[in-house]
Design a protein around this motif. Sequence first.
Motif, PDB file in Angstrom:
ATOM      1  N   GLY A  15      18.759  -8.860   3.554  1.00 29.36           N
ATOM      2  CA  GLY A  15      18.454  -7.497   3.112  1.00 29.36           C
ATOM      3  C   GLY A  15      18.110  -7.439   1.639  1.00 29.36           C
ATOM      4  O   GLY A  15      17.208  -6.722   1.222  1.00 29.36           O
ATOM      5  N   MET A  16      18.796  -8.228   0.835  1.00 28.06           N
ATOM      6  CA  MET A  16      18.495  -8.269  -0.589  1.00 28.06           C
ATOM      7  C   MET A  16      17.087  -8.831  -0.807  1.00 28.06           C
ATOM      8  O   MET A  16      16.341  -8.329  -1.626  1.00 28.06           O
ATOM      9  N   GLY A  17      16.738  -9.855  -0.077  1.00 25.42           N
ATOM     10  CA  GLY A  17      15.400 -10.437  -0.195  1.00 25.42           C
ATOM     11  C   GLY A  17      14.334  -9.449   0.208  1.00 25.42           C
ATOM     12  O   GLY A  17      13.291  -9.351  -0.414  1.00 25.42           O
ATOM     13  N   ALA A  18      14.593  -8.677   1.252  1.00 23.88           N
ATOM     14  CA  ALA A  18      13.624  -7.673   1.701  1.00 23.88           C
ATOM     15  C   ALA A  18      13.431  -6.602   0.642  1.00 23.88           C
ATOM     16  O   ALA A  18      12.336  -6.089   0.458  1.00 23.88           O
ATOM     17  N   SER A  19      14.489  -6.252  -0.087  1.00 20.44           N
ATOM     18  CA  SER A  19      14.353  -5.221  -1.115  1.00 20.44           C
ATOM     19  C   SER A  19      13.601  -5.728  -2.331  1.00 20.44           C
ATOM     20  O   SER A  19      13.068  -4.956  -3.099  1.00 20.44           O
ATOM     21  N   TRP A  20      13.568  -7.058  -2.531  1.00 19.81           N
ATOM     22  CA  TRP A  20      12.837  -7.624  -3.653  1.00 19.81           C
ATOM     23  C   TRP A  20      11.437  -8.039  -3.259  1.00 19.81           C
ATOM     24  O   TRP A  20      10.724  -8.669  -4.016  1.00 19.81           O
ATOM     25  N   ALA A  21      11.038  -7.701  -2.077  1.00 23.80           N
ATOM     26  CA  ALA A  21       9.730  -8.112  -1.581  1.00 23.80           C
ATOM     27  C   ALA A  21       8.624  -7.438  -2.389  1.00 23.80           C
ATOM     28  O   ALA A  21       8.818  -6.401  -3.007  1.00 23.80           O
ATOM     29  N   GLN A  22       7.496  -8.044  -2.345  1.00 26.09           N
ATOM     30  CA  GLN A  22       6.325  -7.510  -3.027  1.00 26.09           C
ATOM     31  C   GLN A  22       6.060  -6.086  -2.538  1.00 26.09           C
ATOM     32  O   GLN A  22       6.077  -5.808  -1.362  1.00 26.09           O
ATOM     33  N   GLU A  23       5.803  -5.201  -3.463  1.00 29.22           N
ATOM     34  CA  GLU A  23       5.629  -3.794  -3.122  1.00 29.22           C
ATOM     35  C   GLU A  23       4.178  -3.335  -3.255  1.00 29.22           C
ATOM     36  O   GLU A  23       3.922  -2.155  -3.322  1.00 29.22           O
ATOM     37  N   TYR A  24       3.262  -4.265  -3.312  1.00 28.70           N
ATOM     38  CA  TYR A  24       1.851  -3.889  -3.365  1.00 28.70           C
ATOM     39  C   TYR A  24       1.116  -4.649  -2.267  1.00 28.70           C
ATOM     40  O   TYR A  24       1.582  -5.668  -1.780  1.00 28.70           O
ATOM     41  N   ASP A  25      -0.022  -4.117  -1.859  1.00 26.75           N
ATOM     42  CA  ASP A  25      -0.792  -4.758  -0.798  1.00 26.75           C
ATOM     43  C   ASP A  25      -1.847  -5.712  -1.343  1.00 26.75           C
ATOM     44  O   ASP A  25      -2.162  -6.713  -0.720  1.00 26.75           O
ATOM     45  N   PHE A  26      -2.403  -5.396  -2.505  1.00 24.68           N
ATOM     46  CA  PHE A  26      -3.393  -6.277  -3.107  1.00 24.68           C
ATOM     47  C   PHE A  26      -3.547  -5.950  -4.586  1.00 24.68           C
ATOM     48  O   PHE A  26      -3.073  -4.917  -5.061  1.00 24.68           O
ATOM     49  N   SER A  27      -4.185  -6.852  -5.298  1.00 26.11           N
ATOM     50  CA  SER A  27      -4.474  -6.620  -6.709  1.00 26.11           C
ATOM     51  C   SER A  27      -5.962  -6.839  -6.935  1.00 26.11           C
ATOM     52  O   SER A  27      -6.638  -7.491  -6.131  1.00 26.11           O
ATOM     53  N   ALA A  28      -6.465  -6.273  -8.005  1.00 29.10           N
ATOM     54  CA  ALA A  28      -7.870  -6.430  -8.358  1.00 29.10           C
ATOM     55  C   ALA A  28      -8.003  -6.303  -9.875  1.00 29.10           C
ATOM     56  O   ALA A  28      -7.222  -5.593 -10.511  1.00 29.10           O
ATOM     57  N   VAL A  29      -8.978  -6.987 -10.420  1.00 27.95           N
ATOM     58  CA  VAL A  29      -9.230  -6.916 -11.857  1.00 27.95           C
ATOM     59  C   VAL A  29     -10.177  -5.756 -12.113  1.00 27.95           C
ATOM     60  O   VAL A  29     -11.236  -5.646 -11.491  1.00 27.95           O
ATOM     61  N   CYS A  30      -9.776  -4.869 -13.030  1.00 29.06           N
ATOM     62  CA  CYS A  30     -10.618  -3.706 -13.344  1.00 29.06           C
ATOM     63  C   CYS A  30     -11.703  -4.112 -14.341  1.00 29.06           C
ATOM     64  O   CYS A  30     -11.716  -5.230 -14.847  1.00 29.06           O
ATOM     65  N   SER A  31     -12.590  -3.195 -14.647  1.00 34.19           N
ATOM     66  CA  SER A  31     -13.749  -3.489 -15.501  1.00 34.19           C
ATOM     67  C   SER A  31     -13.366  -3.864 -16.930  1.00 34.19           C
ATOM     68  O   SER A  31     -14.148  -4.488 -17.637  1.00 34.19           O
ATOM     69  N   THR A  32     -12.148  -3.517 -17.365  1.00 38.52           N
ATOM     70  CA  THR A  32     -11.708  -3.876 -18.710  1.00 38.52           C
ATOM     71  C   THR A  32     -10.871  -5.159 -18.718  1.00 38.52           C
ATOM     72  O   THR A  32     -10.306  -5.522 -19.736  1.00 38.52           O
ATOM     73  N   GLY A  33     -10.786  -5.843 -17.565  1.00 32.49           N
ATOM     74  CA  GLY A  33     -10.187  -7.171 -17.504  1.00 32.49           C
ATOM     75  C   GLY A  33      -8.725  -7.273 -17.104  1.00 32.49           C
ATOM     76  O   GLY A  33      -8.214  -8.363 -16.960  1.00 32.49           O
TER      77      GLY A  33
END
Length: 91
Positions: A15-33
Amino acid sequence: MKKHFFTLILAFFWGMGASWAQEYDFSAVCSTGQTLYYKIIDTEAHTVRLKCPDDHTIWDDFQKPIGDIVLPEMVAYNGITYAVTEIGDYA
């Protein structure tokens, strides 16, 4: 008794591991880097929330965007273009 205690301990740490799980689905670099993180909030309407990469207020091992940042109105992931409709806390 020992078996039940061991099972309880395993469940706790799982349960502790599940609460520390990644909370985003994806990342992307914006136009300012800077790398920005997104959570899909509606798969049918193709909308996402800009957010902090974990469920805490600390960026921990992630590089926090600094300086001038251009927040995109749209972002692509896996061949789907999503509208950025929300900005999450601590993003």
